[in-house]
Write a protein that holds these residues in place. Structure first.
Motif, PDB file in Angstrom:
ATOM      1  N   VAL B  82      17.419   0.399   9.258  1.00  0.00           N
ATOM      2  CA  VAL B  82      17.697   1.423  10.355  1.00  0.00           C
ATOM      3  C   VAL B  82      16.720   2.300  10.746  1.00  0.00           C
ATOM      4  CG1 VAL B  82      19.592   3.084  11.034  1.00  0.00           C
ATOM      5  CG2 VAL B  82      20.166   1.116   9.326  1.00  0.00           C
ATOM      6  N   TYR B  83      15.926   2.663   9.742  1.00  0.00           N
ATOM      7  CA  TYR B  83      14.928   3.651  10.085  1.00  0.00           C
ATOM      8  C   TYR B  83      13.483   3.040   9.905  1.00  0.00           C
ATOM      9  CZ  TYR B  83      18.846   6.669   9.480  1.00  0.00           C
ATOM     10  OH  TYR B  83      20.105   7.180   9.696  1.00  0.00           O
ATOM     11  N   LYS B  84      13.306   1.672  10.032  1.00  0.00           N
ATOM     12  CA  LYS B  84      12.217   0.948   9.534  1.00  0.00           C
ATOM     13  C   LYS B  84      10.777   1.257  10.616  1.00  0.00           C
ATOM     14  CE  LYS B  84      12.728  -3.447  12.032  1.00  0.00           C
ATOM     15  NZ  LYS B  84      13.396  -4.656  11.779  1.00  0.00           N
ATOM     16  N   THR B  85      11.357   2.018  11.845  1.00  0.00           N
ATOM     17  CA  THR B  85      10.132   2.175  12.927  1.00  0.00           C
ATOM     18  C   THR B  85       9.406   3.341  12.487  1.00  0.00           C
ATOM     19  OG1 THR B  85      11.970   3.414  14.087  1.00  0.00           O
ATOM     20  CG2 THR B  85      11.399   1.376  14.850  1.00  0.00           C
ATOM     21  N   ALA B  86      10.093   4.208  11.678  1.00  0.00           N
ATOM     22  CA  ALA B  86       9.311   5.367  11.042  1.00  0.00           C
ATOM     23  C   ALA B  86       8.527   4.826   9.804  1.00  0.00           C
ATOM     24  CB  ALA B  86      10.096   6.443  10.961  1.00  0.00           C
ATOM     25  N   LEU B  87       8.549   3.733   9.309  1.00  0.00           N
ATOM     26  CA  LEU B  87       7.650   3.457   8.111  1.00  0.00           C
ATOM     27  C   LEU B  87       6.098   3.308   8.452  1.00  0.00           C
ATOM     28  CD1 LEU B  87       9.549   0.780   6.138  1.00  0.00           C
ATOM     29  CD2 LEU B  87       9.426   3.160   5.459  1.00  0.00           C
ATOM     30  N   ASP B  88       5.173   4.022   7.621  1.00  0.00           N
ATOM     31  CA  ASP B  88       3.979   3.967   8.134  1.00  0.00           C
ATOM     32  C   ASP B  88       3.199   3.296   6.908  1.00  0.00           C
ATOM     33  OD1 ASP B  88       1.425   4.061   9.166  1.00  0.00           O
ATOM     34  OD2 ASP B  88       1.570   6.319   9.876  1.00  0.00           O
ATOM     35  N   PRO B  89       2.977   1.959   6.817  1.00  0.00           N
ATOM     36  CA  PRO B  89       2.293   1.376   5.686  1.00  0.00           C
ATOM     37  C   PRO B  89       0.710   1.687   5.660  1.00  0.00           C
ATOM     38  CG  PRO B  89       3.185  -0.148   7.013  1.00  0.00           C
ATOM     39  CD  PRO B  89       3.273   1.073   7.857  1.00  0.00           C
ATOM     40  N   GLN B  90       0.135   2.275   6.782  1.00  0.00           N
ATOM     41  CA  GLN B  90      -1.061   2.735   6.806  1.00  0.00           C
ATOM     42  C   GLN B  90      -1.120   4.206   5.874  1.00  0.00           C
ATOM     43  OE1 GLN B  90      -3.311   1.120   8.554  1.00  0.00           O
ATOM     44  NE2 GLN B  90      -2.397   0.249  10.344  1.00  0.00           N
ATOM     45  N   ILE B  91      -0.184   4.985   5.780  1.00  0.00           N
ATOM     46  CA  ILE B  91      -0.252   6.182   5.054  1.00  0.00           C
ATOM     47  C   ILE B  91       0.182   5.929   3.651  1.00  0.00           C
ATOM     48  CG2 ILE B  91       0.755   8.671   4.999  1.00  0.00           C
ATOM     49  CD1 ILE B  91       0.876   8.381   7.870  1.00  0.00           C
ATOM     50  N   ASP B  92       1.388   5.244   3.579  1.00  0.00           N
ATOM     51  CA  ASP B  92       2.065   4.731   2.310  1.00  0.00           C
ATOM     52  C   ASP B  92       1.033   3.916   1.505  1.00  0.00           C
ATOM     53  OD1 ASP B  92       3.821   5.063   0.239  1.00  0.00           O
ATOM     54  OD2 ASP B  92       5.376   3.866   1.126  1.00  0.00           O
ATOM     55  N   THR B  93      -0.090   4.062   1.020  1.00  0.00           N
ATOM     56  CA  THR B  93      -1.062   3.064   0.519  1.00  0.00           C
ATOM     57  C   THR B  93      -1.163   3.359  -1.083  1.00  0.00           C
ATOM     58  OG1 THR B  93      -2.921   4.412   1.029  1.00  0.00           O
ATOM     59  CG2 THR B  93      -1.900   3.020   2.720  1.00  0.00           C
ATOM     60  N   PHE B  94      -0.672   4.147  -1.661  1.00  0.00           N
ATOM     61  CA  PHE B  94      -0.940   4.508  -3.117  1.00  0.00           C
ATOM     62  C   PHE B  94      -0.830   3.067  -3.912  1.00  0.00           C
ATOM     63  CE2 PHE B  94      -0.736   5.989  -7.522  1.00  0.00           C
ATOM     64  CZ  PHE B  94      -1.575   6.905  -7.519  1.00  0.00           C
ATOM     65  N   ALA B  95      -1.813   2.802  -4.796  1.00  0.00           N
ATOM     66  CA  ALA B  95      -1.810   1.654  -5.598  1.00  0.00           C
ATOM     67  C   ALA B  95      -0.723   1.659  -6.689  1.00  0.00           C
ATOM     68  CB  ALA B  95      -3.192   1.369  -6.219  1.00  0.00           C
ATOM     69  N   THR B  96       0.506   1.184  -6.227  1.00  0.00           N
ATOM     70  CA  THR B  96       1.308   1.286  -7.205  1.00  0.00           C
ATOM     71  C   THR B  96       1.434   0.144  -8.307  1.00  0.00           C
ATOM     72  OG1 THR B  96       2.679  -0.068  -5.579  1.00  0.00           O
ATOM     73  CG2 THR B  96       3.363   2.257  -5.719  1.00  0.00           C
ATOM     74  N   TYR B  97       0.544  -0.719  -7.938  1.00  0.00           N
ATOM     75  CA  TYR B  97       0.549  -1.904  -9.050  1.00  0.00           C
ATOM     76  C   TYR B  97      -0.075  -1.094 -10.402  1.00  0.00           C
ATOM     77  CZ  TYR B  97      -1.212  -6.400 -10.984  1.00  0.00           C
ATOM     78  OH  TYR B  97      -1.690  -7.280 -11.890  1.00  0.00           O
ATOM     79  N   TYR B  98      -0.997  -0.426 -10.218  1.00  0.00           N
ATOM     80  CA  TYR B  98      -1.543   0.452 -11.305  1.00  0.00           C
ATOM     81  C   TYR B  98      -0.472   1.343 -12.236  1.00  0.00           C
ATOM     82  CZ  TYR B  98      -5.964  -0.993  -9.796  1.00  0.00           C
ATOM     83  OH  TYR B  98      -7.127  -1.574  -9.265  1.00  0.00           O
ATOM     84  N   LEU B  99       0.395   1.718 -11.556  1.00  0.00           N
ATOM     85  CA  LEU B  99       1.431   2.545 -12.214  1.00  0.00           C
ATOM     86  C   LEU B  99       2.453   1.711 -13.006  1.00  0.00           C
ATOM     87  CD1 LEU B  99       2.489   4.950  -9.279  1.00  0.00           C
ATOM     88  CD2 LEU B  99       0.911   5.361 -10.913  1.00  0.00           C
ATOM     89  N   VAL B 100       2.887   0.583 -12.289  1.00  0.00           N
ATOM     90  CA  VAL B 100       3.753  -0.308 -12.965  1.00  0.00           C
ATOM     91  C   VAL B 100       2.938  -0.902 -14.150  1.00  0.00           C
ATOM     92  CG1 VAL B 100       5.011  -2.699 -12.772  1.00  0.00           C
ATOM     93  CG2 VAL B 100       4.883  -1.003 -10.944  1.00  0.00           C
ATOM     94  N   GLY B 101       1.612  -1.383 -13.934  1.00  0.00           N
ATOM     95  CA  GLY B 101       1.018  -1.993 -15.199  1.00  0.00           C
ATOM     96  C   GLY B 101       0.698  -0.844 -16.122  1.00  0.00           C
ATOM     97  N   GLY B 102       0.510   0.171 -15.663  1.00  0.00           N
ATOM     98  CA  GLY B 102       0.231   1.302 -16.885  1.00  0.00           C
ATOM     99  C   GLY B 102       1.548   1.651 -17.715  1.00  0.00           C
ATOM    100  N   ALA B 103       2.446   1.758 -16.918  1.00  0.00           N
ATOM    101  CA  ALA B 103       4.044   2.169 -17.743  1.00  0.00           C
ATOM    102  C   ALA B 103       4.368   0.813 -18.638  1.00  0.00           C
ATOM    103  CB  ALA B 103       5.081   2.375 -16.630  1.00  0.00           C
ATOM    104  N   GLY B 104       3.919  -0.529 -18.176  1.00  0.00           N
ATOM    105  CA  GLY B 104       4.292  -1.622 -18.769  1.00  0.00           C
ATOM    106  C   GLY B 104       3.530  -1.739 -20.112  1.00  0.00           C
ATOM    107  N   LEU B 105       1.987  -1.238 -20.151  1.00  0.00           N
ATOM    108  CA  LEU B 105       1.110  -1.187 -21.155  1.00  0.00           C
ATOM    109  C   LEU B 105       1.936  -0.167 -22.524  1.00  0.00           C
ATOM    110  CD1 LEU B 105      -1.334  -2.331 -22.266  1.00  0.00           C
ATOM    111  CD2 LEU B 105      -2.318  -0.456 -21.358  1.00  0.00           C
ATOM    112  N   LEU B 106       2.090   0.865 -21.682  1.00  0.00           N
ATOM    113  CA  LEU B 106       2.594   2.187 -22.619  1.00  0.00           C
ATOM    114  C   LEU B 106       3.924   1.645 -23.290  1.00  0.00           C
ATOM    115  CD1 LEU B 106       1.755   5.382 -20.706  1.00  0.00           C
ATOM    116  CD2 LEU B 106       1.007   4.602 -22.864  1.00  0.00           C
ATOM    117  N   ALA B 107       4.980   0.874 -22.502  1.00  0.00           N
ATOM    118  CA  ALA B 107       5.994   0.419 -22.967  1.00  0.00           C
ATOM    119  C   ALA B 107       6.112  -0.695 -24.205  1.00  0.00           C
ATOM    120  CB  ALA B 107       6.888  -0.136 -22.020  1.00  0.00           C
ATOM    121  N   VAL B 108       4.904  -1.520 -24.048  1.00  0.00           N
ATOM    122  CA  VAL B 108       4.690  -2.287 -25.096  1.00  0.00           C
ATOM    123  C   VAL B 108       4.174  -1.702 -26.240  1.00  0.00           C
ATOM    124  CG1 VAL B 108       3.343  -4.422 -25.449  1.00  0.00           C
ATOM    125  CG2 VAL B 108       4.623  -4.144 -23.449  1.00  0.00           C
TER     126      VAL B 108
END
Lengths: 10, 212
Positions: B82-108
């Motif tokens: 419904v609201y996808k026109t307001a999504l801005d992938p140019q601004i929402d760019t934080f490297a979430t991959y590192y967050l998931v990886g870091g949390a995974g490492l701490l979890a293990v």
């Protein structure tokens, strides 16, 4: 027991 | 169950309603990070796996878990349709991959037990502590936020902040201590501290949320 009790929070 | 925890959970619940209300009233998801919402959905899905076998343990917990999973999934659905026109992938760019990886490492490295459920639970706790970073990063890039969005962020941050006195209460009065949740919760609250400060000095005094 300790770990299970820890998970009673959200 | 103590007052801090109930207030924390209610604050969490309120934050979700504010977010849905923000999208409905402005007919837009502008200023909301899709990445943060997806991380939260991962957090709830990995932490609340036990919903299938502890349903009778507490109706309160089980229903809250369901609400958090379903409402976050619904938010993501709305943002992507419904609201996808307001999504801005140019601004929402934080490297979430590192967050998931870091949390995974701490979890293990630091689960309470080496079972799939316990490692995923630990993962969800660490991931939650940093899940807000893409949102805060986006806020920093735009430099300002709609007031209703700041209420959402405040309520969401207050949830974990209110859990800190809850943990102290449980530690002193019940002899219960959960080091993983406590350390991660303190980190999470610290990440919000700048935001809380600006929210307190600007939004609560009727001014627009703008970064200096």
């Amino acid at each position: 027991k300790k770990a299970e009790k820890a998970h009673d929070e959200l | 169950m103590n007052l801090f925890r109930i207030l924390g959970d209610l604050s969490h619940l309120v934050s979700i309603f504010i977010l849905l209300q923000k999208m409905r009233s402005t007919r837009s998801c502008a200023g909301i990070s899709l990445r943060t919402q997806i991380l939260y959905l991962m957090v709830y899905c990995t932490r609340y796996l036990d919903i299938f076998w502890t349903f009778n343990a507490s109706l309160y917990n089980s229903s809250m878990k369901l609400v958090f999973i379903l409402s976050t999934a619904y938010t993501i659905y709305l943002m992507r349709t419904v609201y996808k026109t307001a999504l801005d992938p140019q601004i929402d760019t934080f490297a979430t991959y590192y967050l998931v990886g870091g949390a995974g490492l701490l979890a293990v490295l630091f689960p309470y037990k080496y079972t799939v459920y316990e490692v995923l639970w630990s993962f969800s706790i660490w991931l939650e502590s940093v899940a807000i970073l893409p949102q805060l990063f986006m806020l920093q890039r735009t430099g300002e936020a709609e007031t209703i969005t700041t209420h959402y962020l405040f309520a969401l941050g207050a949830y974990r902040a209110l859990y800190i006195p809850n943990w102290l209460y449980r530690w002193f009065l019940e002899g219960h201590f959960d080091p993983i949740a406590t350390v991660a919760g303190i980190i999470q609250t610290l990440l919000y501290s700048d935001f809380f400060y600006i929210y307190y000095t600007k939004v609560l005094k009727g001014k627009k949320f703008e970064l200096p």
